[in-house]
Write a protein that holds these residues in place. Structure first.
Motif, PDB file in Angstrom:
ATOM      1  N   THR A 134      -4.880  -1.924  -7.566  1.00 55.14           N
ATOM      2  CA  THR A 134      -4.459  -2.722  -6.410  1.00 55.14           C
ATOM      3  C   THR A 134      -3.341  -3.678  -6.801  1.00 55.14           C
ATOM      4  O   THR A 134      -2.402  -3.912  -6.028  1.00 55.14           O
TER       5      THR A 134
ATOM      6  N   ARG B  29      -0.891   4.754  -0.580  1.00 57.35           N
ATOM      7  CA  ARG B  29      -2.241   4.493  -1.086  1.00 57.35           C
ATOM      8  C   ARG B  29      -3.318   5.153  -0.220  1.00 57.35           C
ATOM      9  O   ARG B  29      -4.298   5.697  -0.738  1.00 57.35           O
ATOM     10  N   ASP B  30      -3.168   5.102   1.109  1.00 59.29           N
ATOM     11  CA  ASP B  30      -4.218   5.610   1.998  1.00 59.29           C
ATOM     12  C   ASP B  30      -4.522   7.080   1.749  1.00 59.29           C
ATOM     13  O   ASP B  30      -5.678   7.504   1.777  1.00 59.29           O
TER      14      ASP B  30
ATOM     15  N   SER C 179       0.815  -1.219   0.000  1.00 58.05           N
ATOM     16  CA  SER C 179       0.000   0.000   0.000  1.00 58.05           C
ATOM     17  C   SER C 179       0.848   1.268   0.000  1.00 58.05           C
ATOM     18  O   SER C 179       0.388   2.334  -0.411  1.00 58.05           O
TER      19      SER C 179
ATOM     20  N   LYS D  20      -4.956   6.901  -7.105  1.00 54.39           N
ATOM     21  CA  LYS D  20      -5.211   5.520  -6.724  1.00 54.39           C
ATOM     22  C   LYS D  20      -4.702   4.594  -7.821  1.00 54.39           C
ATOM     23  O   LYS D  20      -5.294   4.509  -8.902  1.00 54.39           O
TER      24      LYS D  20
END
Length: 312
Positions: free
Chosen positions: A230, A200-201, A91, A227
């Motif tokens: 994933t 990512r957060d 992340s 973003k």
């Protein structure tokens, strides 16, 4: 007997030095930077089977085990790539890569190379050697202007692809640009590097470039609310046409980052404030130096006492 005591003291000093290194290393790891071998590559790049466990290379890419992965050579109409075999699922991470762009061309040269964090991998195409209509992030190190622009070249530009939008090649990506900067990275005598940091957060993504001197980083751009897919593969690609250059990747070092980019300082450096870290390091080094000095004095006295006893 004196010799035995002295040997034990030497072993003790070795243990002390080792412990000091471990403690200092632990303090140096406060920033939560952990190397990720699966997405890092260095000389000699390939194993005895002429492959790399974690990366694929193809197209016109050439491997010089003592120097670089050459994505494209300084000849026309080449396309080459270097792609991670596994997706980068962390992340938060940082990617530092050393590259070199140079050639015989004095006035005309190109086209450049790209760094990718995309959902798909190793699919050659017209966008700096990668497929068009990609999904994910492309960062283009562009050395040739296809149209008149307000900025000079070489130019570094970021684009987020949605899997449907084409790269605006005719206008050097002008309609796709999220951010960019002018950067004189071609034909430099000092090592040229890029450093991508992503959280990512917070959706934070930053690019810095080294072109002026060792560890002299210039900020190219910072993006927010980004973003990435994933599952993103890390790739490097290049293409040449009528204009051409050598486009080399010398090393790639990827690290995972623990913690969040929740302050301006952490966002840029991913480290605690330097005053605190420097103070702890200085204290540990001082204690280690004192311990070594005391141990050496004791060793000298014991050795001298042993020699006196022998003379007696």
């Amino acid at each position: 007997m004196g010799k035995s005591v002295f040997s034990r003291l030497l072993r003790g000093l070795t243990l002390l030095a080792t412990t000091t290194v471990v403690v200092v290393s632990a303090v140096g790891d406060e920033d939560g930077v952990h190397p990720l071998r699966t997405h890092s590559i260095y000389m000699p790049y390939i194993d005895q089977d002429l492959q790399n466990r974690w990366f694929d290379f193809g197209g016109d890419a050439l491997i010089n085990t003592n120097k670089h992965v050459r994505l494209t050579s300084d000849i026309p109409s080449q396309t080459g790539y270097l792609w991670s075999r596994l997706p980068l699922t962390s992340s938060s991470f940082q990617i530092e890569f050393e590259f070199k762009v140079e050639g015989k061309g004095d006035g005309l040269y190109g086209d450049g190379f790209a760094v990718w964090l995309t959902k798909e991998r190793a699919m050659m195409g017209p966008v700096f050697g990668n497929k068009d209509e990609f999904e994910g992030l492309g960062i283009f190190f562009d050395t040739y202007a296809n149209s008149r622009q307000s900025h000079s070249f070489p130019y570094v530009m970021a684009m987020m692809g949605d899997g449907k939008t084409s790269y605006d090649s005719a206008h050097d990506g002008a309609s796709n640009k999220l951010a960019g900067c002018e950067s004189d990275f071609r034909g430099k005598l000092v090592p040229t590097k890029g450093r991508i940091t992503y959280h990512r957060d917070s959706g934070y993504l930053n690019l810095k470039i080294q072109t002026r001197g060792w560890d002299e980083w210039d900020e190219c751009f910072t993006l927010t609310n980004i973003k990435l897919p994933t599952i993103s593969y890390l790739g490097f690609t290049s293409v040449t046409g009528e204009v051409h250059d050598n486009h080399d990747i010398i090393s790639v070092t990827t690290s995972t980052l623990s913690g969040k980019a929740d302050s301006p300082f952490q966002k840029i450096n991913n480290t605690p404030p330097p005053q605190k870290k420097t103070g702890v390091m200085w204290y540990l080094k001082f204690l280690a130096a004192c311990a070594v000095f005391v141990a050496l004095v004791m060793a000298f006295k014991m050795s001298k006492g042993s020699n006196d006893m022998k003379r007696f």
